[in-house]
Motif scaffolding. Structure first.
Motif, PDB file in Angstrom:
ATOM      1  N   GLU A 160      64.587 -29.450 -40.893  1.00  0.00           N
ATOM      2  CA  GLU A 160      64.608 -30.667 -41.696  1.00  0.00           C
ATOM      3  C   GLU A 160      65.588 -31.685 -41.122  1.00  0.00           C
ATOM      4  O   GLU A 160      65.344 -32.887 -41.179  1.00  0.00           O
ATOM      5  N   ASN A 173      55.351 -40.403 -38.973  1.00  0.00           N
ATOM      6  CA  ASN A 173      55.004 -38.989 -39.138  1.00  0.00           C
ATOM      7  C   ASN A 173      54.184 -38.477 -37.953  1.00  0.00           C
ATOM      8  O   ASN A 173      54.357 -37.341 -37.502  1.00  0.00           O
ATOM      9  N   ALA A 185      50.474 -32.074 -41.725  1.00  0.00           N
ATOM     10  CA  ALA A 185      50.738 -31.501 -43.047  1.00  0.00           C
ATOM     11  C   ALA A 185      52.148 -30.919 -43.106  1.00  0.00           C
ATOM     12  O   ALA A 185      52.856 -31.072 -44.105  1.00  0.00           O
ATOM     13  N   THR A 186      52.569 -30.271 -42.016  1.00  0.00           N
ATOM     14  CA  THR A 186      53.906 -29.681 -41.982  1.00  0.00           C
ATOM     15  C   THR A 186      54.978 -30.762 -41.999  1.00  0.00           C
ATOM     16  O   THR A 186      55.996 -30.639 -42.700  1.00  0.00           O
ATOM     17  N   LYS A 188      54.718 -33.758 -43.269  1.00  0.00           N
ATOM     18  CA  LYS A 188      54.743 -34.338 -44.614  1.00  0.00           C
ATOM     19  C   LYS A 188      55.474 -33.421 -45.590  1.00  0.00           C
ATOM     20  O   LYS A 188      56.188 -33.896 -46.483  1.00  0.00           O
ATOM     21  N   THR A 189      55.320 -32.124 -45.398  1.00  0.00           N
ATOM     22  CA  THR A 189      56.032 -31.172 -46.252  1.00  0.00           C
ATOM     23  C   THR A 189      57.536 -31.281 -46.047  1.00  0.00           C
ATOM     24  O   THR A 189      58.312 -31.301 -47.006  1.00  0.00           O
ATOM     25  N   HIS A 190      57.970 -31.368 -44.792  1.00  0.00           N
ATOM     26  CA  HIS A 190      59.397 -31.507 -44.492  1.00  0.00           C
ATOM     27  C   HIS A 190      59.953 -32.805 -45.077  1.00  0.00           C
ATOM     28  O   HIS A 190      61.047 -32.816 -45.641  1.00  0.00           O
ATOM     29  N   GLY A 192      58.806 -34.468 -47.631  1.00  0.00           N
ATOM     30  CA  GLY A 192      58.865 -34.310 -49.082  1.00  0.00           C
ATOM     31  C   GLY A 192      60.059 -33.495 -49.530  1.00  0.00           C
ATOM     32  O   GLY A 192      60.719 -33.830 -50.529  1.00  0.00           O
ATOM     33  N   ARG A 193      60.372 -32.435 -48.793  1.00  0.00           N
ATOM     34  CA  ARG A 193      61.532 -31.614 -49.140  1.00  0.00           C
ATOM     35  C   ARG A 193      62.829 -32.382 -48.932  1.00  0.00           C
ATOM     36  O   ARG A 193      63.780 -32.234 -49.709  1.00  0.00           O
ATOM     37  N   THR A 196      63.388 -34.652 -51.847  1.00  0.00           N
ATOM     38  CA  THR A 196      63.831 -33.901 -53.030  1.00  0.00           C
ATOM     39  C   THR A 196      65.277 -33.442 -52.890  1.00  0.00           C
ATOM     40  O   THR A 196      66.095 -33.653 -53.787  1.00  0.00           O
TER      41      THR A 196
END
Length: 223
Positions: A160, A173, A185-186, A188-190, A192-193, A196
């Motif tokens: 991250e 991205n 997709a990976t 975007k997941t990172h 998003g985390r 948060t």
């Protein structure tokens, strides 16, 4: 439907922006503000998705208005898009620190402005390649003097951190996926985390966090 509040001290510009916004079925202008104080009050009243915010306004400037809107739990989901005359106006940096999701020049083509509203409303900061890289470089040269770090990177994984570093360099991205050999997709997941874990509103805030926590420094950016 994306609800838009227009804040500018020039009535003619406000009217022009309103006509433009209302010309698109997916957008609607819910109110107009001529001062920063009015922008804050109307944001709390109408709870818009996006505020088009001028920087220089009477009573309260756009930076302070942005800070109040972004800090208020009632308007926590409202995104602020700064409209400025100069692409390197020093006030823009204060607005980004205050919580703005991005900025555009007032002479931006109408179609680009409408796209920007949709992008910001969707939770993406308008800090992407092209103009962004200039913005980031200038931002790095203008750190807030003596400002204590508001956030740390505790809990952020090494991967991250890599993604955050590349975001701070202005990579999209797609470019991050290519650089780290990851799927979209990976990535975007990172992202998003990171949003948060760092309590960031959007990508624009991630860039600021990267600089203010020392992950990226002006010298490293230039190199």
């Amino acid at each position: 439907m994306i609800r838009v509040l227009i804040a500018d001290d020039q009535a003619l510009l406000r009217g022009s922006f309103r006509v433009l916004v209302d010309s698109v079925p997916e957008l609607t202008a819910v109110a107009e503000a001529g001062t920063g104080a009015e922008a804050v009050a109307l944001a709390r009243q109408h709870l818009p998705d996006v505020v088009l915010m001028d920087v220089r306004m009477p009573e309260m400037d756009g930076i302070e208005a942005t800070r109040q809107i972004c800090a208020d739990h009632r308007t926590a989901s409202t995104r602020v898009l700064i409209l400025t005359t100069f692409d390197l106006d020093e006030y823009v940096y204060g607005a980004l620190r205050a919580g703005a999701s991005g900025f555009l020049l007032k002479d931006t083509p109408p179609a680009d402005l409408l796209t920007a509203i949709a992008v910001v409303a969707g939770g993406e900061g308008l800090l992407a390649p092209t103009v962004t890289r200039r913005l980031i470089a200038e931002f790095a040269r203008r750190p807030a003097p003596g400002r204590p770090l508001a956030r740390q990177l505790t809990g952020v994984t090494e991967r991250e951190r890599e993604v955050l570093t590349l975001i701070a360099y202005g990579l999209s991205n797609t470019e991050i996926a290519e650089r780290l050999v990851l799927s979209m997709a990976t990535v975007k997941t990172h992202v998003g985390r990171l949003l948060t874990k760092l309590h960031a509103r959007d990508r624009a805030q991630l860039v600021i966090i990267a600089y203010e926590t020392g992950l990226i420094s002006p010298s490293r950016h230039r190199s």
